[in-house]
Design a protein around this motif. Structure first.
Motif, PDB file in Angstrom:
ATOM      1  N   LYS A  28     -27.781  19.202  20.285  1.00 17.67           N
ATOM      2  CA  LYS A  28     -27.116  20.396  19.478  1.00 17.67           C
ATOM      3  C   LYS A  28     -27.556  20.340  18.274  1.00 17.67           C
ATOM      4  O   LYS A  28     -27.705  19.172  17.795  1.00 17.67           O
ATOM      5  N   PRO A  29     -28.131  21.276  17.543  1.00 19.23           N
ATOM      6  CA  PRO A  29     -28.533  21.549  16.154  1.00 19.23           C
ATOM      7  C   PRO A  29     -27.725  20.551  15.391  1.00 19.23           C
ATOM      8  O   PRO A  29     -28.304  19.824  14.340  1.00 19.23           O
ATOM      9  N   GLN A  30     -26.404  20.607  15.345  1.00 17.89           N
ATOM     10  CA  GLN A  30     -25.523  19.786  14.370  1.00 17.89           C
ATOM     11  C   GLN A  30     -25.619  18.542  14.578  1.00 17.89           C
ATOM     12  O   GLN A  30     -24.954  17.653  13.683  1.00 17.89           O
ATOM     13  N   VAL A  31     -25.923  17.891  15.620  1.00 14.57           N
ATOM     14  CA  VAL A  31     -26.044  16.605  15.654  1.00 14.57           C
ATOM     15  C   VAL A  31     -27.320  15.911  15.919  1.00 14.57           C
ATOM     16  O   VAL A  31     -27.572  14.843  15.876  1.00 14.57           O
ATOM     17  N   ARG A  33     -29.414  15.465  13.434  1.00 19.96           N
ATOM     18  CA  ARG A  33     -29.857  14.460  12.123  1.00 19.96           C
ATOM     19  C   ARG A  33     -29.119  13.014  12.433  1.00 19.96           C
ATOM     20  O   ARG A  33     -29.778  12.177  12.253  1.00 19.96           O
ATOM     21  N   GLU A  34     -27.992  13.055  12.842  1.00 22.66           N
ATOM     22  CA  GLU A  34     -27.398  11.732  13.440  1.00 22.66           C
ATOM     23  C   GLU A  34     -28.055  11.200  14.736  1.00 22.66           C
ATOM     24  O   GLU A  34     -28.298   9.668  14.398  1.00 22.66           O
ATOM     25  N   ALA A  52     -33.981  21.985  19.450  1.00 26.76           N
ATOM     26  CA  ALA A  52     -32.911  22.382  18.731  1.00 26.76           C
ATOM     27  C   ALA A  52     -33.168  23.786  17.772  1.00 26.76           C
ATOM     28  O   ALA A  52     -33.783  23.283  17.226  1.00 26.76           O
ATOM     29  N   VAL A  55     -33.983  24.152  13.908  1.00 23.88           N
ATOM     30  CA  VAL A  55     -33.992  22.690  12.985  1.00 23.88           C
ATOM     31  C   VAL A  55     -35.628  22.352  13.032  1.00 23.88           C
ATOM     32  O   VAL A  55     -36.191  22.462  13.784  1.00 23.88           O
TER      33      VAL A  55
END
Length: 71
Positions: A28-31, A33-34, A52, A55
């Motif tokens: 998912k785009p919100q994860v 980076r992590e 994603a 992104v």
């Protein structure tokens, strides 16, 4: 997927990434980076493919040059 397509999958970054020629970021785009930051210690110089939405992957700030394909 592993048996059908002959690709390795992982829920978390691990040593297998060091031999990868292609890494597909299917998170998912919100994860994203992590996920990328947790994988950096294991990465060689693979081609990165992200699915994603919305992104953009960039060269890591660690100084490693990675080829990037945006889909």
């Amino acid at each position: 997927m592993e048996a059908t397509l002959g690709v390795r999958t992982a829920e978390r970054a691990n040593d297998a990434l060091s031999a990868a020629q292609v890494v597909v970021w299917a998170v998912k785009p919100q994860v994203l980076r992590e996920a990328v930051l947790s994988a950096l210690p294991y990465l060689g110089k693979p081609l990165h493919v992200s699915i994603a939405a919305g992104v953009v992957l960039k060269t890591s700030r660690s100084g490693r040059a990675h080829a990037v394909l945006l889909v």
